[in-house]
Design a protein around this motif. Sequence first.
Motif, short mmCIF file in Angstrom:
data_model
loop_
_atom_site.label_atom_id
_atom_site.label_comp_id
_atom_site.label_asym_id
_atom_site.label_seq_id
_atom_site.Cartn_x
_atom_site.Cartn_y
_atom_site.Cartn_z
N LYS A 26 0.83 -1.21 0.00
CA LYS A 26 0.00 0.00 0.00
C LYS A 26 0.87 1.26 0.00
O LYS A 26 0.58 2.23 -0.70
N LYS A 29 2.37 1.72 -3.50
CA LYS A 29 1.37 2.21 -4.44
C LYS A 29 1.11 3.70 -4.23
O LYS A 29 0.97 4.47 -5.18
N GLU A 30 1.06 4.12 -2.98
CA GLU A 30 0.87 5.54 -2.68
C GLU A 30 2.09 6.35 -3.12
O GLU A 30 1.95 7.44 -3.69
N LYS A 33 1.88 6.74 -6.83
CA LYS A 33 0.83 7.71 -7.17
C LYS A 33 1.32 9.15 -6.97
O LYS A 33 1.04 10.04 -7.77
#
Length: 77
Positions: A26, A29-30, A33
């Motif tokens: 997670k 992925k952040e 992004k």
Amino acid sequence: MIVITFQQSMAKYELIAPFAEQPRQKVIKEAYKLQVPITWTFSCNAIGSNHCLLCRSCYEREEALKLYEKLSQEESS
């Protein structure tokens, strides 16, 4: 002579670690992004200026870099 404790010297600071309890996937992925340059990170437990590539931190960093690269490739295809 003025002597203060570590706790006293840190009293004016607040430590914020929003991803401390999050799964690594997670977090990566952040980071992807937000376009965080994770290749600039350093997390080796060995004392030195280079990654030892043997400790757990180095292993986890390499796995994170692989996931980051995978996300990059998925976006470009």
